[in-house]
Write a protein that holds these residues in place. Structure first.
Motif, short mmCIF file in Angstrom:
data_model
loop_
_atom_site.label_atom_id
_atom_site.label_comp_id
_atom_site.label_asym_id
_atom_site.label_seq_id
_atom_site.Cartn_x
_atom_site.Cartn_y
_atom_site.Cartn_z
N SER A 14 0.83 -1.21 0.00
CA SER A 14 0.00 0.00 0.00
C SER A 14 0.86 1.25 0.00
N ASN A 58 -5.26 -6.86 -4.95
CA ASN A 58 -6.33 -6.01 -4.46
C ASN A 58 -5.82 -4.80 -3.68
N ARG A 76 -6.64 -1.05 -4.96
CA ARG A 76 -7.42 -0.13 -4.11
C ARG A 76 -6.75 1.24 -4.06
N GLU A 107 -8.25 4.74 -5.65
CA GLU A 107 -8.47 5.88 -4.75
C GLU A 107 -7.80 7.13 -5.30
#
Length: 430
Positions: free
Chosen positions: A177, A200, A204, A208
């Motif tokens: 992330s 995933n 994500r 975003e």
């Protein structure tokens, strides 16, 4: 022009390197402003970030645009043998004379102030690109994205994010992330973004960032690829895109090819000069050194029996090793690795991906890289994994050892090792 003068200034630039590296844009912005903001006078730019595949994706774009009759500047890093490889002016390596000229101008303006080598040379590249007109600029991120020196160019028409995986965690963060957020720093307001389907956690973050910037997002679903012996196809916005199998080897190159093609397909609507159908032929002519490159001849290659394949690959992280393993498996089962590695990464994890197809490893040190594992250190790590291993003093000795074994040869572990091989093999990229 003296090559010594060029080498001297490239060495001199390294002396400006800050004692502590903090990723920021202050230094490069300061230098660019003092140079007259050359980055404000660049062609429409396609900006490329990601962990793996940036250079290959750029090479697809360059070949396709060139096939369509357009002129292209490009900026990549690192180089394999000569610094000139980083800067291409209208698809040709920058000349020694022009390179020396822009480095001298940049050096004079910098006035010995602290700046990283990459920041300095990026500013110099922008100065070079601003002096000669072209239809496009293809711009590869050096490290991360958000605070990378390339992330100052205002005339970006598309952002591409290639595969993201773990790499440079000490700068970018310890989770996917965090790494993804840094890569997504190149996303611009309302500018289209192209990426390949990913984990995933990564998707994500990408989604975003695109929502926050109102940036149209195009995700290429690689699981839906249909592949035959000489072509492959995928869906883009409900349209089926059919392409020839690219000249670059490996299934992962289908991802990079699809990304490049999708980008050009979408932006082509804004450029009347660009012929998308004609550009497709460029896919068959792409060349990008040290990416599963087959070496058929040269000073070092000639020492290996012609019955065996020699592959040169700059893969240096786990994701790259996975892709390389598939390429080697598609060619044959009997491989030996000539292996060098930098201490910024973990060689054991890299080799785990190649263990199933590797019968022998010959360790070597990467010449001129202080941060390289020694041949002995790698030997001891590999011994513990139960893989047959020899150690060599240098690349020449590694080739001599490999020549005694009846196995295909893969030189891998670092782009710096790949560059050393190309130089000593006398097959320098041009």
């Amino acid at each position: 022009m003296s090559l010594k003068k060029l080498n001297d200034i490239l060495i001199k630039i390294q002396e400006y390197h800050p004692k502590y590296i903090d990723l920021n844009l202050k230094r490069v912005n300061r230098l660019l402003e003092d140079l007259g903001n050359p980055h404000h006078f660049l062609p429409p730019t396609i900006h490329i970030a990601g962990t793996n595949g940036k250079g290959s994706t750029l090479s697809f774009l360059r070949s396709m645009l060139k096939e369509s009759g357009l002129t292209v500047h490009s900026y990549t890093s690192p180089h394999l043998v000569n610094f000139n490889e980083r800067i291409r002016i209208k698809d040709q390596l920058i000349s020694n004379k022009f390179l020396l000229e822009i480095l001298n101008i940049t050096d004079k303006v910098n006035k010995n102030q602290e700046i990283t080598f990459f920041e300095f040379t990026t500013a110099a590249a922008f100065l070079a690109f601003s002096k000669i007109k072209a239809d496009f600029l293809l711009l590869e991120v050096g490290l991360g994205g958000r605070l990378d020196a390339t992330n100052v160019v205002p005339n970006v028409i598309a952002s591409i994010i290639t595969e993201i995986s773990f790499d440079h965690e000490h700068f970018l963060g310890s989770t996917l992330s965090k790494i993804s957020r840094e890569k997504c720093g190149i996303i611009k307001n309302r500018i289209p973004v192209f990426t390949i389907s990913q984990e995933n956690e990564i998707m994500r973050v990408i989604k975003e960032n695109c929502r926050d910037k109102n940036a149209p997002l195009y995700v290429i679903e690689k699981n839906n690829f249909k592949v035959s012996s000489n072509s492959f196809s995928f869906w883009l916005n409900k349209e089926n895109i059919d392409l020839p199998i690219p000249s670059l080897k490996g299934d992962h190159q289908l991802d990079n090819c699809a990304l490049s093609t999708s980008c050009l397909k979408v932006i082509s609507k804004k450029f009347k000069k660009f012929d998308f159908k004609k550009s497709i032929n460029g896919i068959k002519n792409v060349n990008w050194p040290a990416r599963s490159q087959i070496i058929n001849k040269g000073k070092l290659a000639n020492k290996i029996d012609k019955n065996y394949v020699i592959i040169l690959d700059g893969a240096h992280n786990v994701s790259g090793a996975k892709a390389l393993s598939k390429v080697l498996s598609s060619i044959g089962a009997n491989w030996q690795l000539i292996f060098g590695y930098l201490k910024t990464r973990k060689p054991a994890k890299f080799l785990d991906e190649l263990k199933s197809i590797t019968q022998k490893i010959i360790t070597t040190e990467i010449t001129g890289q202080e941060n390289s594992f020694s041949s002995k250190e790698l030997f001891e790590i590999i011994q513990k994994k139960g893989i047959s291993v020899d150690k060599s003093k240098n690349l020449y000795e590694a080739i001599e050892i490999a020549s005694q074994n009846k196995l295909n040869v893969c030189i891998c572990g670092s782009l710096y090792l790949a560059g050393e091989f190309l130089k000593n093999n006398q097959t320098i990229p041009n």
